[in-house]
Design a protein around this motif. Structure first.
Motif, PDB file in Angstrom:
ATOM      1  N   GLY A  36       0.777  -1.239   0.000  1.00  0.00           N
ATOM      2  CA  GLY A  36       0.000   0.000   0.000  1.00  0.00           C
ATOM      3  C   GLY A  36       0.805   1.283   0.000  1.00  0.00           C
ATOM      4  N   GLU A  37       2.136   1.189  -0.044  1.00  0.00           N
ATOM      5  CA  GLU A  37       2.978   2.379  -0.038  1.00  0.00           C
ATOM      6  C   GLU A  37       3.899   2.393  -1.254  1.00  0.00           C
ATOM      7  OE1 GLU A  37       5.035   3.092   3.631  1.00  0.00           O
ATOM      8  OE2 GLU A  37       3.286   2.588   4.837  1.00  0.00           O
ATOM      9  N   ILE A  38       4.002   3.562  -1.893  1.00  0.00           N
ATOM     10  CA  ILE A  38       4.882   3.713  -3.051  1.00  0.00           C
ATOM     11  C   ILE A  38       6.328   3.516  -2.621  1.00  0.00           C
ATOM     12  CG2 ILE A  38       5.759   5.365  -4.776  1.00  0.00           C
ATOM     13  CD1 ILE A  38       2.956   4.442  -5.402  1.00  0.00           C
ATOM     14  N   VAL A  39       7.087   2.766  -3.423  1.00  0.00           N
ATOM     15  CA  VAL A  39       8.520   2.567  -3.181  1.00  0.00           C
ATOM     16  C   VAL A  39       9.262   3.440  -4.186  1.00  0.00           C
ATOM     17  CG1 VAL A  39      10.423   0.909  -3.131  1.00  0.00           C
ATOM     18  CG2 VAL A  39       8.120   0.186  -2.448  1.00  0.00           C
ATOM     19  N   PHE A  40      10.131   4.302  -3.706  1.00  0.00           N
ATOM     20  CA  PHE A  40      10.917   5.155  -4.592  1.00  0.00           C
ATOM     21  C   PHE A  40      11.935   4.308  -5.350  1.00  0.00           C
ATOM     22  CE2 PHE A  40       9.574   8.052  -1.191  1.00  0.00           C
ATOM     23  CZ  PHE A  40       8.918   9.009  -1.965  1.00  0.00           C
ATOM     24  N   LYS A  41      12.203   4.669  -6.608  1.00  0.00           N
ATOM     25  CA  LYS A  41      13.144   3.911  -7.433  1.00  0.00           C
ATOM     26  C   LYS A  41      14.504   3.782  -6.753  1.00  0.00           C
ATOM     27  CE  LYS A  41      11.082   5.092 -11.905  1.00  0.00           C
ATOM     28  NZ  LYS A  41      10.222   3.979 -12.008  1.00  0.00           N
ATOM     29  N   SER A  42      14.902   4.797  -6.012  1.00  0.00           N
ATOM     30  CA  SER A  42      16.197   4.758  -5.328  1.00  0.00           C
ATOM     31  C   SER A  42      16.245   3.692  -4.238  1.00  0.00           C
ATOM     32  CB  SER A  42      16.506   6.128  -4.713  1.00  0.00           C
ATOM     33  OG  SER A  42      15.522   6.489  -3.762  1.00  0.00           O
ATOM     34  N   GLN A  43      15.081   3.153  -3.837  1.00  0.00           N
ATOM     35  CA  GLN A  43      15.018   2.143  -2.788  1.00  0.00           C
ATOM     36  C   GLN A  43      14.824   0.723  -3.329  1.00  0.00           C
ATOM     37  OE1 GLN A  43      11.732   3.909  -0.640  1.00  0.00           O
ATOM     38  NE2 GLN A  43      13.128   4.758   0.891  1.00  0.00           N
ATOM     39  N   TYR A  44      14.695   0.560  -4.640  1.00  0.00           N
ATOM     40  CA  TYR A  44      14.459  -0.775  -5.213  1.00  0.00           C
ATOM     41  C   TYR A  44      15.561  -1.760  -4.831  1.00  0.00           C
ATOM     42  CZ  TYR A  44      10.813   1.051  -8.406  1.00  0.00           C
ATOM     43  OH  TYR A  44       9.688   1.616  -8.948  1.00  0.00           O
ATOM     44  N   GLY A  45      16.813  -1.329  -4.822  1.00  0.00           N
ATOM     45  CA  GLY A  45      17.934  -2.218  -4.540  1.00  0.00           C
ATOM     46  C   GLY A  45      18.092  -2.590  -3.086  1.00  0.00           C
ATOM     47  N   GLU A  46      17.443  -1.840  -2.195  1.00  0.00           N
ATOM     48  CA  GLU A  46      17.592  -2.117  -0.765  1.00  0.00           C
ATOM     49  C   GLU A  46      16.305  -2.627  -0.123  1.00  0.00           C
ATOM     50  OE1 GLU A  46      17.137   2.339   1.054  1.00  0.00           O
ATOM     51  OE2 GLU A  46      18.891   1.913  -0.180  1.00  0.00           O
ATOM     52  N   THR A  47      15.223  -2.676  -0.894  1.00  0.00           N
ATOM     53  CA  THR A  47      13.944  -3.140  -0.356  1.00  0.00           C
ATOM     54  C   THR A  47      13.813  -4.640  -0.577  1.00  0.00           C
ATOM     55  OG1 THR A  47      12.946  -0.987  -0.818  1.00  0.00           O
ATOM     56  CG2 THR A  47      11.441  -2.827  -0.402  1.00  0.00           C
ATOM     57  N   VAL A  48      13.959  -5.408   0.496  1.00  0.00           N
ATOM     58  CA  VAL A  48      13.895  -6.867   0.421  1.00  0.00           C
ATOM     59  C   VAL A  48      12.445  -7.310   0.616  1.00  0.00           C
ATOM     60  CG1 VAL A  48      14.691  -9.030   1.447  1.00  0.00           C
ATOM     61  CG2 VAL A  48      16.242  -7.063   1.309  1.00  0.00           C
ATOM     62  N   LEU A  49      11.986  -8.150  -0.286  1.00  0.00           N
ATOM     63  CA  LEU A  49      10.617  -8.660  -0.223  1.00  0.00           C
ATOM     64  C   LEU A  49      10.507  -9.761   0.817  1.00  0.00           C
ATOM     65  CD1 LEU A  49      10.068  -8.754  -4.061  1.00  0.00           C
ATOM     66  CD2 LEU A  49       9.178  -7.058  -2.459  1.00  0.00           C
ATOM     67  N   LYS A  50       9.395  -9.749   1.546  1.00  0.00           N
ATOM     68  CA  LYS A  50       9.171 -10.720   2.615  1.00  0.00           C
ATOM     69  C   LYS A  50       7.899 -11.508   2.339  1.00  0.00           C
ATOM     70  CE  LYS A  50      11.185  -7.500   5.865  1.00  0.00           C
ATOM     71  NZ  LYS A  50      10.846  -6.399   6.725  1.00  0.00           N
ATOM     72  N   ASP A  51       7.799 -12.695   2.943  1.00  0.00           N
ATOM     73  CA  ASP A  51       6.562 -13.471   2.849  1.00  0.00           C
ATOM     74  C   ASP A  51       5.389 -12.593   3.248  1.00  0.00           C
ATOM     75  OD1 ASP A  51       7.325 -15.991   1.893  1.00  0.00           O
ATOM     76  OD2 ASP A  51       7.962 -16.631   3.881  1.00  0.00           O
ATOM     77  N   GLU A  52       4.299 -12.740   2.536  1.00  0.00           N
ATOM     78  CA  GLU A  52       3.056 -12.012   2.804  1.00  0.00           C
ATOM     79  C   GLU A  52       3.052 -10.592   2.236  1.00  0.00           C
ATOM     80  OE1 GLU A  52       0.412 -13.520   4.805  1.00  0.00           O
ATOM     81  OE2 GLU A  52       1.618 -15.345   4.786  1.00  0.00           O
ATOM     82  N   ASP A  53       4.182 -10.127   1.637  1.00  0.00           N
ATOM     83  CA  ASP A  53       4.169  -8.805   1.008  1.00  0.00           C
ATOM     84  C   ASP A  53       3.234  -8.823  -0.194  1.00  0.00           C
ATOM     85  OD1 ASP A  53       5.898  -7.467   2.679  1.00  0.00           O
ATOM     86  OD2 ASP A  53       7.629  -7.563   1.335  1.00  0.00           O
TER      87      ASP A  53
END
Length: 64
Positions: A36-53
């Motif tokens: 439900g929250e926008i992820v900035f392109k600069s954060q794509y490389g550091e945003t780790v996906l978790k179960d249930e995301d």
């Protein structure tokens, strides 16, 4: 499992960048929303996906 645009995928543990590298998305023309929250392109490389995301990937198209 991570739900991407309504489809369950086994990509927990990958970053958004790693996931997108395996797709046909043009990363210059998309927006990504995680839980439900926008992820900035600069954060794509550091945003780790978790179960249930839940991700929504939206492509922008031109028109007129």
């Amino acid at each position: 499992m991570v739900k991407v645009n309504g489809v369950e995928l086994d990509i927990a543990g990958k970053t958004i960048s790693e996931y997108l590298a395996c797709t046909d998305y043009d990363t210059t023309r998309i927006a990504v929303e995680r839980n439900g929250e926008i992820v900035f392109k600069s954060q794509y490389g550091e945003t780790v996906l978790k179960d249930e995301d839940s991700l929504e990937v939206v492509s922008f198209v031109g028109g007129g």
